[in-house]
Structure formats: C-alpha cells, structure tokens
Design an enzyme around this catalytic site. Structure first.
Site, PDB file in Angstrom:
ATOM      1  N   ASN A 135       0.825  -1.220   0.000  1.00  0.00           N
ATOM      2  CA  ASN A 135       0.000   0.000   0.000  1.00  0.00           C
ATOM      3  C   ASN A 135       0.858   1.269   0.000  1.00  0.00           C
ATOM      4  O   ASN A 135       0.356   2.354   0.252  1.00  0.00           O
ATOM      5  CB  ASN A 135      -0.959  -0.008   1.203  1.00  0.00           C
ATOM      6  CG  ASN A 135      -0.219  -0.030   2.539  1.00  0.00           C
ATOM      7  OD1 ASN A 135       1.006   0.044   2.566  1.00  0.00           O
ATOM      8  ND2 ASN A 135      -0.956  -0.116   3.630  1.00  0.00           N
ATOM      9  N   HIS A 137       3.433   1.858   2.028  1.00  0.00           N
ATOM     10  CA  HIS A 137       4.008   2.288   3.306  1.00  0.00           C
ATOM     11  C   HIS A 137       5.528   2.174   3.304  1.00  0.00           C
ATOM     12  O   HIS A 137       6.101   1.323   2.631  1.00  0.00           O
ATOM     13  CB  HIS A 137       3.353   1.608   4.509  1.00  0.00           C
ATOM     14  CG  HIS A 137       3.702   0.178   4.773  1.00  0.00           C
ATOM     15  ND1 HIS A 137       2.747  -0.795   4.957  1.00  0.00           N
ATOM     16  CD2 HIS A 137       4.888  -0.447   4.939  1.00  0.00           C
ATOM     17  CE1 HIS A 137       3.340  -1.950   5.213  1.00  0.00           C
ATOM     18  NE2 HIS A 137       4.643  -1.770   5.203  1.00  0.00           N
ATOM     19  N   GLU A 142       1.706   4.319   7.310  1.00  0.00           N
ATOM     20  CA  GLU A 142       0.601   3.828   6.493  1.00  0.00           C
ATOM     21  C   GLU A 142      -0.035   4.973   5.693  1.00  0.00           C
ATOM     22  O   GLU A 142       0.191   6.147   6.004  1.00  0.00           O
ATOM     23  CB  GLU A 142      -0.457   3.192   7.411  1.00  0.00           C
ATOM     24  CG  GLU A 142       0.056   1.999   8.234  1.00  0.00           C
ATOM     25  CD  GLU A 142       0.157   0.707   7.416  1.00  0.00           C
ATOM     26  OE1 GLU A 142       0.287   0.776   6.174  1.00  0.00           O
ATOM     27  OE2 GLU A 142       0.110  -0.370   8.039  1.00  0.00           O
TER      28      GLU A 142
HETATM   29  C1  GLP Z   1       6.962  -4.250   6.809  1.00  0.00           C
HETATM   30  C2  GLP Z   1       8.018  -3.234   7.304  1.00  0.00           C
HETATM   31  C3  GLP Z   1       8.494  -2.357   6.170  1.00  0.00           C
HETATM   32  C4  GLP Z   1       8.778  -3.219   4.957  1.00  0.00           C
HETATM   33  C5  GLP Z   1       7.491  -3.792   4.437  1.00  0.00           C
HETATM   34  C6  GLP Z   1       7.676  -4.721   3.239  1.00  0.00           C
HETATM   35  O1  GLP Z   1       5.667  -3.990   7.226  1.00  0.00           O
HETATM   36  N1  GLP Z   1       7.625  -2.421   8.395  1.00  0.00           N
HETATM   37  O2  GLP Z   1       9.649  -1.650   6.595  1.00  0.00           O
HETATM   38  O3  GLP Z   1       9.349  -2.447   3.943  1.00  0.00           O
HETATM   39  O4  GLP Z   1       6.744  -4.424   5.441  1.00  0.00           O
HETATM   40  O5  GLP Z   1       8.122  -5.974   3.628  1.00  0.00           O
HETATM   41  P1  GLP Z   1       8.706  -7.053   2.656  1.00  0.00           P
HETATM   42  O6  GLP Z   1      10.087  -6.607   2.321  1.00  0.00           O
HETATM   43  O7  GLP Z   1       8.690  -8.328   3.451  1.00  0.00           O
HETATM   44  O8  GLP Z   1       7.808  -7.087   1.476  1.00  0.00           O
END
Ligand code: GLP
Length: 241
Positions: A135, A137, A142
């Site tokens: 999304n 973030h 968020e």
């Molecule tokens: C989590 C973390 C983020 C990260 C995101 C994506 O919620 N707080 O810092 O970038 O999710 O995660 P992934 O790399 O596992 O797709």
C-alpha cells in the site's frame, strides 16, 4: 529518483550491497538506517559475506532501525530486534551500543516514541534503507500519514497485518500497533536506498513512479528527496516502461 533495474533478487541484493560497501569504505563511521521485511535479507547476507572477506568492518558503524512492533520484547522471534540480530548483527562486529531500534516494550508507547525520536535528532543518518509495503508504506507509515510526522505509534492497516501474518501463527498474533520513524525522520537521511522485489510489488512501484506525491501513498514523498536510489528486480519493475 535514480532507478536501477536488476535481473533478479540476487543482483538487486548485490547492487544494494555495493552501494553500502562504497559508503562504508569512504566513511568507516557511517550511520546506517536499516529496514526489516524480507526484501533486505539478501542485502544483509551480502554485507555479512563482505565482512567475512574482510572487505568491511562494522566496528565504527552506527545503525538506526525504522520500526518495531509495539508489545513485542526484543527476544520475541517476530520482533524486529530479533530479526536484525539474526539477519545481520549477530554475524558482524558491530558494537551493541551502536545499534538503535525503537523499544517495543518497557513503557507507554508515547514514551517509547519520544525516547527514539530524541535519538534520531542527533543521528545524522548517511543512508536509509527502505522496503515498500503493497500500500506504499515506508517503515510503518501507512497511507494517510502526514509527511511532517516524527516517530509515532501507528495502528497498522488491515492489509499490512494481513501481509505480515505469514510470519506469525495466526492473524490474531500480529500486533495491532507499531512504533515507527515518521516520514519527517526518514526524509532527514542524506541518502535513501529503496528496494523492491517480486511481482507483488509491481503495482506499488508503478504508483511510486507515475503517481502524484500524496499522503495517500507514503512512498511518493521520496520524490521530494534529493538523493534517492530505487533498486528493483525485473518483476517489481514489470509495470513500468
Ligand atoms: C513491513 C516493514 C516495512 C517493509 C514492508 C515490506 O511492514 N515495516 O519496513 O518495507 O513491510 O516488507 P517485505 O520486504 O517483506 O515485502
């Protein structure tokens, strides 16, 4: 934003590690902003390899992590403290006192935020590593988070808890709150390195690159930063031309 498209996750991790090795070689006491999630794991593995090959040392490096789940102790296997130890810190020569991660327990969340924000005020992060949520973030900022926010307690979006439930035994165990650097803190880093891998990130990357700068899509704020490098693998880049 500088955009690099790598063939695959290995190359993405390798390119990211080269940027960090370059920084540490130039500045052995660099301050790194680090991220969790599955995306930077390959980068951390490469950095461990370089450390073992004696290409670099973390002895003078300081680190600041983006976020931590509220309510999880550092020993909890899903805490970001634990993640960082297992994925990087336990394998290199960083000094424990040089590691900074928001505390997830031990005081009221507002107190924990204030404590971390104070540390960030004098951190002077040279390079901040970021992943991106589906999304948009960054950290745990968020959609809808004001761009001028500093460290705060966030109520995690339902889709974020859903995306992260794979690490927990059930959705009910995924914390509802987290403590995260705010967008303002992230934007204070001198350089930003955003990594995205896999086809599931392609829509977010398309929106990042072609969409407007809007608080509805937190990562879009990076277009206002003077030094951002985005490294994608081919799948994450599959919706951009
Ligand atoms: C989590 C973390 C983020 C990260 C995101 C994506 O919620 N707080 O810092 O970038 O999710 O995660 P992934 O790399 O596992 O797709």
């Amino acid at each position: 934003m500088r955009i690099i498209i790598a063939q695959d996750y290995q190359e993405l991790s390798d390119r990211a590690s080269r940027i960090i090795v370059g920084l540490i070689t130039e500045k052995p006491d660099a301050v790194l902003g680090l991220a969790t999630g599955s995306t930077p794991i390959g980068l951390y593995q490469k950095l461990i390899e370089k450390y073992r090959e004696k290409v670099l040392s973390f002895e003078k490096i300081k680190t600041f992590n983006l976020d931590e789940y509220y309510g999880l102790s550092p020993e909890h296997p899903q805490s970001y403290h634990y993640f960082m130890r297992k994925q990087l810190f336990d394998h290199v020569d960083i000094k424990p006192e040089s590691i900074n991660i928001p505390r997830g327990v031990g005081a009221e969340p507002e107190v924990l935020c204030q404590e971390y924000n104070e540390k960030l005020k004098t951190a002077n992060i040279d390079l901040q590593v970021l992943g991106i949520g589906n999304n948009g973030h960054i950290g745990f900022n968020e959609p809808g988070t004001p761009f001028d926010r500093e460290t705060f307690v966030v109520e995690l979006a339902a889709e974020t808890r859903e995306a992260n439930k794979r690490f927990f035994s059930s959705i009910d165990e995924v914390p509802r709150h987290a403590i995260t650097m705010g967008i303002k803190n992230i934007m204070e880093a001198k350089k930003i390195l955003l990594l995205a891998s896999g086809v599931s990130k392609a829509p977010a990357i398309k929106r990042l690159i072609y969409g407007p700068i809007s608080e509805e899509f937190p990562a879009s704020v990076l277009k206002n930063h003077p030094d951002v490098t985005v490294i994608l693998d081919r799948e994450a880049a599959s919706m951009i031309k």
